[in-house]
Structure formats: C-alpha cells, structure tokens
Design a protein around this motif. Structure first.
Motif, short mmCIF file in Angstrom:
data_model
loop_
_atom_site.label_atom_id
_atom_site.label_comp_id
_atom_site.label_asym_id
_atom_site.label_seq_id
_atom_site.Cartn_x
_atom_site.Cartn_y
_atom_site.Cartn_z
N UNK A 31 75.82 14.76 23.35
CA UNK A 31 75.98 15.82 24.09
C UNK A 31 76.40 17.13 23.48
N UNK A 32 75.85 18.18 24.11
CA UNK A 32 76.19 19.46 23.61
C UNK A 32 76.95 20.30 24.36
N UNK A 33 78.06 20.82 24.16
CA UNK A 33 78.80 21.56 24.98
C UNK A 33 79.10 23.22 24.35
N UNK A 34 78.60 23.94 24.72
CA UNK A 34 78.77 25.41 24.49
C UNK A 34 79.63 26.23 25.60
N UNK A 35 80.86 26.57 25.30
CA UNK A 35 81.66 27.14 26.31
C UNK A 35 81.82 28.44 25.92
N UNK B 238 76.60 26.70 27.98
CA UNK B 238 75.36 25.72 27.86
C UNK B 238 75.80 24.30 27.82
N UNK B 239 75.29 23.49 28.48
CA UNK B 239 75.44 21.91 28.26
C UNK B 239 74.16 21.48 27.92
N UNK B 240 74.18 20.41 27.35
CA UNK B 240 72.64 19.92 26.98
C UNK B 240 72.87 18.58 26.49
N UNK B 241 71.62 17.82 26.11
CA UNK B 241 71.77 16.61 25.68
C UNK B 241 70.75 16.58 24.64
N UNK B 242 71.05 16.22 23.34
CA UNK B 242 70.10 16.18 22.15
C UNK B 242 69.72 14.71 22.01
N UNK C 127 84.07 32.25 26.17
CA UNK C 127 85.41 32.66 26.27
C UNK C 127 85.58 32.99 27.97
N UNK D 238 86.06 29.75 29.44
CA UNK D 238 87.32 28.99 29.32
C UNK D 238 88.29 29.71 29.96
N UNK E 143 85.40 28.42 21.52
CA UNK E 143 85.90 28.31 22.88
C UNK E 143 85.69 26.71 23.32
N UNK E 144 84.95 26.01 22.63
CA UNK E 144 84.60 24.56 23.01
C UNK E 144 85.34 23.61 22.50
N UNK F 115 78.78 11.91 18.61
CA UNK F 115 78.60 11.38 20.11
C UNK F 115 78.57 12.64 20.86
N UNK G 267 67.59 18.46 26.27
CA UNK G 267 67.53 19.35 27.18
C UNK G 267 68.75 20.29 27.10
N UNK H 194 78.85 17.33 20.72
CA UNK H 194 79.03 18.23 19.58
C UNK H 194 79.59 19.58 20.51
N UNK I 282 80.30 23.24 20.36
CA UNK I 282 79.86 24.63 19.55
C UNK I 282 80.72 25.82 19.70
N UNK J 74 71.02 23.17 29.45
CA UNK J 74 71.13 23.60 30.88
C UNK J 74 72.05 24.94 30.89
#
Lengths: 428, 428
Positions: free
Chosen positions: B385-389, B106-110, B391, B394, A347-348, A340, B97, A342, A344, B99
């Motif tokens: 959804x893709x979430x790369x946060x 980086x936030x995105x949608x696969x 440090x 955060x 820190x995520x 649902x 995409x 992901x 990465x 963003x």
C-alpha cells in the motif's frame, strides 16, 4: 537501542512454532472440539478464560446495549474511517474476464467471493475496533455473504466483550458474534459445532494458541497469515524532522515489547537528534515502559554511507511499515522492493494508515513483506479457470495433447482426446 | 463404485497431517539442514533416495545431454503448450494503481514480483514436464527474477533426473536445478545452505514428507498450497455422450488410487450408459488396476432429481476439475460456486486443460476450491500500500485519527499526529 552501520545490520527473524507442550494442548483442544463441539467450547472457555458462559452467541440486545457505552464523537470518527476504508478497498475489486480466439475457443477467469468467513478478534483489556473494520471491510467489498466474529469473553464488558468491538461490528452489519476465543474458537470455525457453522477462511491475529491452531487447521480452511511482532522502519535524510521521526518510531514501539522501530538514515546529525527526541518523548509517555523495552530490545538506528545503501538495508528488513521521510519520497518509491505499507513524506505518519486513510492496517510482519501483501479484497475471492474448446480447436490441436499425455505415461488422458478425434474427425 | 441420489452424497475430505513419527522425522531433517546445510542434504539424500551424489547442482552439460533423450515431436508439442500457457497467464498480470484526491492525497497499491522462487518437482518413474511449465510460467510472467528447481535424484536419467524435466526447465530458461528432494530440499529452499540460496516462496507438490515440511516452513517462506488427491466431477444431462463422459472420468481415475471421479446427472439412462462405458474402456486400459481401484474407492455416480439439485451437489463437492457436459453449458457457469477449473461442452475434455489450452493445471484439490484458486500470476506478486497524505489532509482529519488512537489506548499513536497538528497548525 542499537546504533550501527546499516551495512552491518543482520536481520533476525523470530518464528513462533510453539513449545511441544503448546502444540499438544492445541491439538487436544482441536480434537475435543471436533468430537464434542459446543460442550467442548464451553468447557475450554471456562478453563482458559475463567468465564462460565451459558450461551455462545451474543444477542442483538447485548449489541444494542454496547452503544450506551461509547460516545458520539468516537462513533463519528469510526464511521468516517469506515467510509475511507471502504472506498479504498472498492478499488481493489476485480472482474471476471474472458478471452475469445478466432476459432471460437474461449478461455477465462471467473472471480467469486468466498461464502463464509470467520474473523478472530483478540480479547484483553485493550480493544481494537479499527482491526474489526480492517478485517471485515475487504471481505464485504469482495461480496462475502456471511461474516462471523469470535472473540474471547472476559468478566465485564457487554457479554464479556468490549463495547467498542460490538459497536464496530454492528456498524458493519455483522450479526453473528460468538463469545469464544483461543484454539477452541479456531477449531469451531474450521470444523463447525452445533451452534457455529464452519467457515471457508479464518482471519485475524491472536496469541500463540490461536496462531498454532490456525497453522494446524490450514488446508481444511484458508487462513490469512501467522502474524508476527509489528515493526516500522523510518527511512530519513538530513532534512527530516527528528521530532516526527521519533514520534512515529514510538507509535510502533508502544505496541508491545516485541515490536521493532528502526531508523535508517545517511545523516549522523539526524541520528543524534532522533536519539534525543526519543528520550524526551519517552519520558512523557504513559506507555513508556513498554516502548522503552521495545526500543532496548529491537530498536535500532542504522547509519548508511548513502541513502542508496540505506535502501538496501530497508529491503533486507522488509518492514511491515515503511516511512519515506526524505526530501523527495517519490524518487525512492520505486526502489522499495519489500514493504507492507509505504508512507510518503512528513504528513503521512503511520497512525494515518493505522486508522483512517483507507488502506488496510493488517500488513505482512516479520519480513514476510518479501512474499505477502496487506490484507485485501483478493484474499476474500477465489478464481476459477474457464475453458471452452471448440470442435475445430480440438481437431487442430488434439495430436499435441495426446503426445504430451503419452510422454507422461498418462494413457487415459490421451484416450479421452482420441475418442473424440476418432468420432468427430470421421464426421468431417 | 457408489451409485446414489445426489442429495444424499456426503463429502468426505481427507487431510494429511501425517503420523507423529513422520512429523518428527520431518522436523529432525529440517533442523539438521538448518545446522549442517549442504552436508546434511547429501546425507539425507543417501539415506532416503539411496543415491550418493557429490554435487547438488545439475550442470549445463547434463541439461544439454538431456536433449539427446527426447524426440523432436515431443519438443514441438511442449513448445506449443508453453506458448499457450504464457499467453493465458499474461492476461492475469496486473498493474500498480494510484488514486488521487482533490486535497492532493494519494493512495495506491504497488504490485511487485517476488524475487526468488523454488519449484519442487517430484521424482519417481513418471515425469511430469507439464507441471514444470505450469509452475514456472506464472512466476516468469509475474517477473520473478530467480527461479530454482529441486527434484529428488534417482539412479538412471540424466544426473538421476528424467530428461523431459531437464528439457522443460531449459526451454523455460531455468539454469539453477538441484538434484535434491524430500523434506531436506524444502528446508534448503526455506533456510538456505552453502550451495542453495533461500527463496521467498516454495511451489509444487510432493509426497507426505514434502507436504509436512512445507506446512512447517510456512511463515518463514510462502508456500503454494498443501496438495491433496486429484478429482473430477462431470456434470451431464441426458444428451451428453457417455463415451466421452467415461473417458474423462478415467483420465482422472488413472492418476492414483486416491483420485476421485464423479458423475452428477439427472438422467438415469446416461448413468447406465456411463457405467457400461467405464467397464468397456477400463478393460482396454493398461493402467486399469489404478483406475479401477480409484473408481471402487472414490468413484461415484450421483443421480439428481433435476440439474439444479445436481449443481448443489457439485458445489458441496467443490471439485478440482468440473466438466459441464450439458446442452447449454453457459447457462450453468454462473451457478458454479466452487470449482478449480471449469470445462465447458463436449470438446473441452479435461486433458485439454491439463496440457495445452493455457490455464493452469495446478488447481485447488480436496474441496479447497471453496477458498483457493488455480496457481496464477498473483501468487508470484506482492502488493504494497502507498499513502501520501498532504498537510491539508492531516490538519482536516487529524482529530479523527487521535480520537480513534486514544479509544484504543494507543497514546503514542495519537501523539505522533498531535505533534504535527501543533506544529503545522500553528504555522497557518
């Protein structure tokens, strides 16, 4: 908690179809609301929620009162989250398009928002204003004009509703809130009553009665999904921080006893360290009983011979939340087939997505990431195909169309083309 | 056929929830297939389809044989249609995409295709190869690797299946075809048997048992929709050609007695002429009994005081097919709120879309165009959804996240962030 080889882990999906009695109750409630409307809503509310209410709609005065019961810092954080969620979902919005052919033919796809949507917000002691944001914002970005909220009333709160829910709704501009829950609320949204106009789609999770009612009215209205228990998989290598891994697993396990938290790793050492961390951190948690029960029942540490093998287990599980806590998370993103959301890198942490980053936290549970998606703007839009055929195109292709129609025995389909070919062909 | 003022027309939706007996039968069949798998499939096929089969899978030899029973011209038209449908659906395909934020977040949608899809093709005397194209092509364009077809066997045909169905499937490259139908086929697709591997999504229409079975397995797998009776609305002004209007209404009415064909017009004269044309054209139709019954039961001519008022009726009806047979169809396109497919102008007769132009003919029926869409490529893809946060992100936002988590009483969520803030914050 289970600890085993990743290749031997069998996924066990739990589907809630309810008992025959629960199904009968739900159908009886729905039929009653269809017949007696508002009167039925009040009676079932008294019966199930043990609250006697004299009006369904929450007043603006009551909503305003709710602000007195939340603090400024909360409101500030809520507004920050709101903005992030809105920015992310704006990027999902799509345009209508058309495609023009040299013969003048135009084919296209029109995108339009649904007109009216109902959001179910569960009651109970804990309130989840974040879920109000996650349900409502995609609908608003889609352009839905009318968004209505229903939530079961209790004693206490404002009009029996948690003030944080009312504040979140008001911040989003929701003005139509009804203090009614359960199957009766779903029936009201689907078929309408004197007070509640019917909607086009019903979103939001609820108890078993709400789930069964949504399954029942599906077709008369759209529904978002039938939510199952929540879950996380942390996919980690030997370099992952065991403290973070364990904390993130617990953040899922604390939801309820049905929740599931699974570590998939190729490192025996990390597995060991995470086990220790889980124990330590659990002992400091107030919600440790729930989290412990969840880990006991549904928690697992899966040891894979390689990360590749581990990723196969991840894809079989099709987690709601997947954390890639590996040295190079981007290397693994393309190998994820089913998940649902992901997360990465270190820190995520999952709560980043639950509350704040922007993507939706309403995600496919129970392995349904194999075929469904996070709640998104598309869920609140509908498409129409558009066909503009020119006379030239019809004369050119008419014979193919009639031939296919006759092959299916659909004579009047063929004749609808032939009448035009006869008339327009002759004019040439 | 009803003839009345458009403003007074009340929409009557028919939802098929089946009788209690039908529901019990379906659940019994499904449970049996879950338990006894292939053996159950063979027995229920003998019972319901009155055919004794010894193998479920259609062989390539049988598929090849089917080519001997269709003519070259049909095959040529089928291939032309296939190409158009593929070109249209290619335009629906969307990319993943991402963003990127200035802080590195980086936030995105696969977007990914479903892995395995099952298509139900109804049996019976008439065969609809066009529906095979319409179900399969969007899945192929989405990138679905495994597409499997099920269809009830009969006596006659090739392996009990209409040769046009087998040829259409083979043209599309479908190699996995099973001669099994009804609720037992849906159960096999949902839960798997020795011979049939389970799928992620089930598409395609069927009888009441198929519809109930799809409703039941929904959640364990995805389903396309519960199809209702088919319908058309022709929206026409006084300049429309009554011969064309009537022919198009009949092309819908001939489907079955439940089908509905409605004219909405501001012209008394056109209404009169269409009535006459319906009568004339009906008398020349071989399928006149079905078409007549459909018009008697569900046909209507609605006279509006103005086209504006007429369009309001159209939107209340939310037709599956809408023809804009007015002088300036583009002027009205933006006013359509609810319609599955919109056919513009005198040459865009409905069969153009049913067979050939390219857009899908599997459309929302029974007023569900209020909230659903033509079958399309999105239906065969899922999003993650893709979430790369980072440090930095955060540390900057951690406090908002913990505050929101605590406000919902989810302590372990807050702690998953705090453990990182403590550790990473100290390092700065």
């Amino acid at each position: 908690m289970k600890k085993m080889k990743a290749s031997q882990f069998a996924v066990d999906r739990q589907f809630e179809y309810g008992t025959p009695e629960q199904n009968e109750t739900v159908q009886a409630v729905i039929r009653d609301v269809q017949e007696r409307k508002d009167a039925a809503l009040l009676e079932w509310t008294e019966k199930f929620d043990r609250v006697r209410i004299d009006q369904l709609k929450v007043s603006q005065k009551q909503i305003d009162d709710a602000y007195g019961q939340v603090d400024e810092a909360f409101l500030n954080s809520l507004r920050k989250a709101m903005q992030n969620i809105r920015v992310f979902h704006e990027k999902q919005k799509r345009s209508s398009w058309m495609d023009l052919q040299p013969d003048g033919t135009m084919l296209g796809q029109v995108m339009r928002p649904l007109k009216r949507v109902g959001v179910y917000v569960p009651g109970g002691k804990a309130a989840y204003p974040s879920s109000v944001l996650m349900n409502v914002i995609p609908a608003q970005v889609a352009g839905v004009e009318e968004i209505v909220m229903v939530t079961p009333p209790a004693s206490g709160g404002v009009a029996g509703i948690h003030p944080a829910i009312l504040v979140a709704a008001n911040e989003l501009g929701i003005r139509e809130i009804y203090g009614v829950g359960g199957a009766q609320a779903i029936a009201a949204l689907a078929y309408g009553t004197e007070t509640i106009q019917p909607v086009d789609k019903i979103c939001g999770p609820g108890n078993i009665f709400v789930a069964l009612a949504k399954r029942y009215v599906y077709g008369a209205v759209a529904i978002d999904s039938i939510a199952g228990p929540t879950d996380i998989v942390v996919f980690a290598d030997g370099k992952a921080n065991p403290e973070y891994v364990a904390a993130d697993m617990l953040s899922q396990a604390e939801h309820d006893e049905m929740a599931s938290a699974i570590l998939v790793t190729d490192s025996q050492q990390l597995a060991q360290q995470v086990e220790e961390q889980l124990e330590q951190q659990l002992s400091r948690l107030q919600r440790r009983e729930i989290a412990q029960a969840s880990l006991d029942k549904n928690g697992a540490i899966l040891i894979a011979d390689s990360l590749e093998e581990g990723m196969q287990a991840v894809n079989r599980i099709a987690p709601e939340h997947l954390e890639l806590m590996v040295e190079e998370p981007l290397r693994w993103l393309g190998r994820v087939e089913n998940a649902g959301a992901i997360f990465m890198g270190p820190y995520s942490s999952e709560p980043v997505g639950d509350y704040f980053a922007g993507p939706n936290h309403i995600l496919p549970t129970n392995g349904t990431a194999r075929f469904s998606s996070p709640l998104n703007v598309d869920d609140f839009m509908k498409k129409s195909s558009v066909i503009y055929f020119t006379k030239e195109a019809l004369l050119e292709n008419g014979e193919h169309i009639t031939r296919l129609a006759y092959s299916e025995g659909l004579e009047a389909h063929a004749k609808a083309i032939e009448v035009r070919l006869r008339k327009e062909g002759n004019q040439e």
